[in-house]
Motif scaffolding. Sequence first.
Motif, PDB file in Angstrom:
ATOM      1  N   UNK A 194       4.612  26.616 -80.065  1.00 41.60           N
ATOM      2  CA  UNK A 194       4.560  26.625 -78.432  1.00 41.60           C
ATOM      3  C   UNK A 194       3.736  27.902 -78.599  1.00 41.60           C
ATOM      4  N   UNK A 195       3.532  28.745 -77.832  1.00 41.78           N
ATOM      5  CA  UNK A 195       3.122  29.695 -77.384  1.00 41.78           C
ATOM      6  C   UNK A 195       4.409  30.803 -76.651  1.00 41.78           C
ATOM      7  N   UNK A 196       3.840  32.657 -77.838  1.00 41.85           N
ATOM      8  CA  UNK A 196       4.648  33.121 -76.890  1.00 41.85           C
ATOM      9  C   UNK A 196       5.275  33.351 -75.799  1.00 41.85           C
ATOM     10  N   UNK A 197       6.014  33.836 -74.971  1.00 41.44           N
ATOM     11  CA  UNK A 197       6.131  33.342 -73.452  1.00 41.44           C
ATOM     12  C   UNK A 197       6.726  34.883 -73.012  1.00 41.44           C
ATOM     13  N   UNK A 198       7.275  36.353 -73.857  1.00 38.00           N
ATOM     14  CA  UNK A 198       8.062  37.273 -73.973  1.00 38.00           C
ATOM     15  C   UNK A 198       7.129  38.532 -73.373  1.00 38.00           C
ATOM     16  N   UNK A 199       5.946  38.399 -73.639  1.00 38.65           N
ATOM     17  CA  UNK A 199       5.319  39.903 -73.198  1.00 38.65           C
ATOM     18  C   UNK A 199       5.439  39.582 -71.355  1.00 38.65           C
ATOM     19  N   UNK A 215       3.355  21.614 -76.799  1.00 39.97           N
ATOM     20  CA  UNK A 215       3.489  22.112 -78.653  1.00 39.97           C
ATOM     21  C   UNK A 215       4.200  22.566 -78.256  1.00 39.97           C
ATOM     22  N   UNK A 216       5.441  23.125 -77.601  1.00 44.82           N
ATOM     23  CA  UNK A 216       6.981  23.952 -77.327  1.00 44.82           C
ATOM     24  C   UNK A 216       7.909  22.506 -78.414  1.00 44.82           C
ATOM     25  N   UNK A 217       7.895  22.758 -78.446  1.00 46.71           N
ATOM     26  CA  UNK A 217       9.038  21.995 -79.507  1.00 46.71           C
ATOM     27  C   UNK A 217      10.800  22.234 -78.773  1.00 46.71           C
ATOM     28  N   UNK A 218      11.331  21.238 -78.030  1.00 50.51           N
ATOM     29  CA  UNK A 218      12.378  21.623 -77.850  1.00 50.51           C
ATOM     30  C   UNK A 218      13.964  20.837 -77.893  1.00 50.51           C
ATOM     31  N   UNK A 219      14.574  21.767 -77.362  1.00 52.72           N
ATOM     32  CA  UNK A 219      16.021  21.381 -77.675  1.00 52.72           C
ATOM     33  C   UNK A 219      16.991  20.202 -76.879  1.00 52.72           C
ATOM     34  N   UNK A 220      16.381  19.920 -76.097  1.00 52.58           N
ATOM     35  CA  UNK A 220      17.148  18.925 -74.867  1.00 52.58           C
ATOM     36  C   UNK A 220      15.860  17.568 -75.202  1.00 52.58           C
ATOM     37  N   UNK A 221      17.223  16.646 -74.940  1.00 55.47           N
ATOM     38  CA  UNK A 221      16.611  15.426 -75.333  1.00 55.47           C
ATOM     39  C   UNK A 221      15.817  14.758 -73.749  1.00 55.47           C
ATOM     40  N   UNK A 222      15.116  13.967 -73.410  1.00 57.54           N
ATOM     41  CA  UNK A 222      14.604  13.089 -71.600  1.00 57.54           C
ATOM     42  C   UNK A 222      16.018  13.724 -71.015  1.00 57.54           C
TER      43      UNK A 222
END
Length: 333
Positions: A194-199, A215-222
């Motif tokens: 995904x995109x950088x969100x920290x700035x 595009x953000x691949x997450x660590x949480x399932x549904x």
Amino acid sequence: MDPLRPETFNHRTEVLSTSRRYHFVDQVPERYNPGTTPTLLCIHGFPDLWYGWRYQIGPWVRKGYRVIVPDMLGYGGTDKPSEVGEYSTKKLCEDLAGLLDLVGVERAVVIGHDWGSYVASRFALWYPDRLMALVLLSIPYTPPAPMYFPIEEVAKRLPNMGYQVYFADERSTKEVEDNLSTFLSVLFSQPKTGKDFTGLGQLRKLLLDKEDVSSFVGHLNEMEHKYYLDQLANMLGPLSYYRTSKIRYEEEKAGNLSTNLPLDLPVLFLWGTKDPASMPAHVERSRKFIPRLQDFALEGKGHWLMVEAKDVVTEQVLDWLDRLELLRFAAKL
């Protein structure tokens, strides 16, 4: 204790001596001895819950440790005061001391991740006699500051702290709550997806422009995502942690806190090499303040170590504790 079924853990909700009501998981091993069984007190970060430790609790209990994991103030089933000052680190540490008192534990191994790492290290400064050992994940130790810098000034020097400027703004509470599903997908994303969100301004734009986060691949399932959605519907408390920087500075100055952690305190730091919050230079800098620091770098891992490297974290902590011989010492008593 099934990590995919939160209800299979032993949940308690109690009022502490600080008059605040805390929800916490309290898992006691077989052959538990109140006087000798070591206790692990696990402190989660932002935006997390007790559930962030779901993969570690069972193995640590089966090894022989008592494991206590609270929802921190403002989260989940714990009290959610509306005043920012209630979320100062000194008050959070008072709560943790009260929680240990409630469960009858004099000293514990304190383990913290993210904001929990910061709180755990401050607990070691405010209450050094309550720790047997300290484990920090993802956020390296930073000493009390000699002078106050507003987060806006910090973000000018460290651009990847720009998101904290957004969180410090009270307007972010409703914006995050209104876009909570997207927010969680972004925050729990794997590194370099995904995109950088920290700035500065990036996270707010991402939320308000309703950008596609597929595009953000997450660590949480549904199921996990829904659990967090339900538990974090009120974000005033969690975001308030980012609004206490001046209060924290004044507390630490008034308390004349040491810059060094206690000389005799064993400290382990686990960090991911792909985590922007754990730069090698910051890890090295922390050594000058921690005489007994041991660190372990997890190659290619990001910020959410308890999930993306669950087995490694579980075993590294156990191996380190084995070397401290806490269980062997307890068995002799």
